[in-house]
Design a protein around this motif. Sequence first.
Motif, short mmCIF file in Angstrom:
data_model
loop_
_atom_site.label_atom_id
_atom_site.label_comp_id
_atom_site.label_asym_id
_atom_site.label_seq_id
_atom_site.Cartn_x
_atom_site.Cartn_y
_atom_site.Cartn_z
N ALA B 311 32.78 28.45 94.00
CA ALA B 311 31.67 27.54 94.34
C ALA B 311 30.58 28.26 95.12
N HIS B 312 31.01 29.18 96.02
CA HIS B 312 30.01 29.85 96.85
C HIS B 312 29.13 30.78 96.02
N ILE B 313 29.68 31.26 94.89
CA ILE B 313 28.88 32.15 94.04
C ILE B 313 27.69 31.38 93.44
N LEU B 314 27.94 30.11 93.11
CA LEU B 314 26.87 29.31 92.54
C LEU B 314 25.71 29.18 93.53
N ALA B 315 26.05 29.23 94.81
CA ALA B 315 25.04 28.97 95.83
C ALA B 315 24.48 30.25 96.44
N ASN B 316 24.91 31.44 95.99
CA ASN B 316 24.48 32.65 96.68
C ASN B 316 23.07 33.11 96.30
N GLY B 317 22.48 32.42 95.34
CA GLY B 317 21.08 32.69 95.05
C GLY B 317 20.83 33.92 94.20
N ARG B 318 21.87 34.64 93.84
CA ARG B 318 21.64 35.85 93.01
C ARG B 318 21.25 35.41 91.60
N ARG B 319 20.20 35.98 91.12
CA ARG B 319 19.66 35.57 89.82
C ARG B 319 20.27 36.36 88.66
N GLY B 320 20.67 37.59 88.95
CA GLY B 320 21.32 38.39 87.92
C GLY B 320 20.42 38.68 86.74
N GLY B 321 20.75 39.70 86.01
CA GLY B 321 20.00 39.96 84.81
C GLY B 321 20.82 39.52 83.62
N GLY B 322 22.06 40.01 83.56
CA GLY B 322 22.95 39.61 82.49
C GLY B 322 22.58 40.21 81.15
N ARG B 323 21.61 41.12 81.12
CA ARG B 323 21.21 41.69 79.83
C ARG B 323 22.34 42.51 79.21
N ALA B 324 23.01 43.31 80.06
CA ALA B 324 24.09 44.14 79.54
C ALA B 324 25.20 43.26 78.99
N PHE B 325 25.50 42.19 79.74
CA PHE B 325 26.52 41.26 79.28
C PHE B 325 26.11 40.66 77.94
N GLY B 326 24.83 40.29 77.85
CA GLY B 326 24.33 39.71 76.61
C GLY B 326 24.51 40.66 75.43
N ARG B 327 24.20 41.96 75.69
CA ARG B 327 24.34 42.94 74.60
C ARG B 327 25.80 43.11 74.21
N ALA B 328 26.68 43.12 75.23
CA ALA B 328 28.11 43.29 74.95
C ALA B 328 28.63 42.13 74.11
N ILE B 329 28.22 40.91 74.51
CA ILE B 329 28.66 39.73 73.77
C ILE B 329 28.12 39.76 72.35
N ALA B 330 26.86 40.16 72.23
CA ALA B 330 26.26 40.22 70.91
C ALA B 330 27.05 41.17 70.01
N GLY B 331 27.41 42.34 70.59
CA GLY B 331 28.17 43.30 69.80
C GLY B 331 29.53 42.74 69.41
N LEU B 332 30.23 42.17 70.40
CA LEU B 332 31.57 41.64 70.15
C LEU B 332 31.55 40.53 69.10
N SER B 333 30.60 39.59 69.26
CA SER B 333 30.61 38.45 68.34
C SER B 333 30.19 38.88 66.95
N THR B 334 29.27 39.84 66.87
CA THR B 334 28.90 40.33 65.54
C THR B 334 30.09 41.00 64.87
#
Lengths: 235, 586
Positions: B311-334
């Motif tokens: 719960a505290h992570i939701l409130a820590n205000g970090r915006r994150g990029g998540g681009r690398a995660f997005g690319r990894a997911i894209a690769g995996l799902s493809t």
Amino acid sequence: MTAAGLHLDGVALRLGGRTLIPSLTLTVPAGEIVTLTGPSGSGKSSLLDFVCGTLAPAFEPEGRIFLNGRDIGSLPPEQRRVGILFQDDLLFPHLSVAGNLAFALPARIRGRAERRARIESALAEAGLPGFGDRDPATLSGGQRTRVALMRTLLADPQALLLDEPFSKLDPPLRARMRSFVFGHARRRALPTLLVTHDPDDAAAAGGRVISLGYAASGGNNNQVSGLTLARGREE
Amino acid sequence: MAAPLRPLTLEGPLPGSERRKQRGASPEPRWLGAAPALTLAIFLLPVLLGLAGTWGPAFGFLPALGGTRTSLQPWRELIQAPGLGKAVGLALFTGWTSTLLALFLAMGVLAAWGDSRAFAIAHRLIAPMLAVPHAALAIGLAFVIAPSGWLFRVAASLSGGDRPPDILLVNDPWGLALVLGLVLKETPFLMLMALAAMGQTRVRDSLRAARSMGYGPVTAWGKVVLPQLYPLIRLPVFAVLAYGLSVVDMALILGPTTPPTLAVLVFDWFNDPDLRMRFMAAAGAVLQLGLVVVSIAGAWAAERLIFRSTAHILANGRRGGGRAFGRAIAGLSTAALALALLSLAALGLWSVADRWRYPDPLPAAFTPDHWARSLPGLGHPTLVTVTAGLGATAAALLLALGCLEHEHRAGIRPGRGAAWLLYLPLLVPQIAFLFGLQVFLSLTRLDGTWAALIWSHLLFVLPYVFLALADPWRALDPRYARIAACLGATPGRIFLRVKLPLMLRPICFAAAIGFSVSAAQYLPTLFAGAGRLPTLTTETVGLSTGADRRVVGVYAFVQMGLPLLMFVAALAGPALAFRNRRGMHP
């Protein structure tokens, strides 16, 4: 009650403990168009639902409704012979224009040729001759409103309810549709209830104007401003 | 097309339901009022009877086989059965790993890709992917990843090897091939359920708000959408977990063998010529149920723990990029999608392959011979599959429509507790109650009859048909029915002339889903059909372990093609019927 017309006798509407309409007694004689106005949430549309028998189960209504002397309050909607028009035309999208009209035409009118003739003449009356095979989705807003009215009238109602039927039309079209709908209602001498926000609608209707109001503030459910009855312009 | 499935609804006089009578409404025919009770009875009764009929023998009671006194002997035998511990471990490993991976992949694709145009197109492919039977996908996957399969042929033809590598990739002792197969099959299901659930929450508004505050797409999704979404797809996740822990047909094809997973071990015992083994098998079936119950409870506890401790992570205000995660997911799902499509293509290719020497990437010649040889044998199973599928689907549609129409007329609002009942046949492992059901069927001499076969399929078809139909039905503008009533139409006429035609598209879609669910059933067909009513699925799975790849390819291809054909018909039918009605096309 044997009087002709639509008669509401002590009609009250409550929703979740809140009184929308405290008590309304009203007689709409044949051919008069009575306008109901009031702020959103004042129960105008719900009142129409109550009259035609399609009120949502959450409401707690009271009172009786007579139509040409018949007590229709406990009848299912399909036996009340009360026609209704909404601001959306609600033409059935799976049927052609003629199919929509045939749906409304009572089964006692028998014979293919006879039924088709009735539908064709209704279309001609609406200024849409030969439109029977058209897909309703291809019609203009005004055409759809006209078909919707003809559909309502073909079901041979004894009273007409209009729930803001012109509010979605462009202003120039609105005036034409008003005279079209009101003209038909008067010609058939239908007692008519019109719900609207538009003062021009009320003026064109020419009948009495009833304001339904309520005091929403303070949380006091009994604080109802009551009904004000005003004389509209008589014809 | 709008996503048709939603996890959280059923109506009827059930826990949490609210009932109010509409004033002045037409009286409802009594048979319609009985629809929810009848529906519940039809699918709860067999599950309860089946559980009872399994628990009896598990404690030594089965008079037909001479067990007249209760005892713990079956359990003693079970505990001493060779490989039991490992089989339980494998079931837990494959079930949990595949569920978590499928959930991760499904959520990841929605988070990283949910808004893209490519995804809008892929969305339409999800439902037909669901129609592919587990067995056909498993066989195709085996054709691709086996040492003599497609992948290694391509690799070897590039690198120049001339013998398949001597490694165990299908039926590997860890169950990794089974995990892969389950992930490929369950990810689209979870995605579809999540998409349907997202329609209920104001996901897009929340997402837009978070993005405008500077949150990256994946972070925004994880912090804003996931906490709203997960509770709504909890039941489908549990169903996937229960399925993964207890699957038999896929495990027979892809899973480990010595020992196999618990469900396959129990299945083998039930099929043992030595009838005394059935007592131990029944005890194993109860153990399998326990495994699922404990796992679901564990999943629930884990969910609470994770949401509380993060719960505290939701409130820590970090915006994150998540681009690398997005690319990894894209690769995996493809990769996953490509593997699934390759698997299905492999079925078709093998079914027409003539000579296909290792390591050629493609057959040297093609032939229709395997089809010609298989066709005579395909006729009867195809007929049984179609009859059972249409029968179960028709019954499920009637019951679901009856329930929904009753809900509308009686003014009932669907209750939440009812969703659990609807999911029950999907949560209770098939192996845990089908043997018991067979005991009752044979007592009443119903085993091996069409009625028993269709009823057993109906248990699994009904929840899916109901879920597919309920949302669109409840979303139908109620003013159409009201205006039809004011035009003088009776409730019956409104149902037939207004609601059914307006709902033709979702009805056909639900029917296609129902048919594909029926066509894929393996265990229910074996147990209720008593071996006398073979379907394409039982024949295909039966052939898959021994027969020539080319013949298996033909059977699996037909097994896959029939439900897909139904989907094509279900999409084409309404489109054709309403080709001149623009308002009927979304």
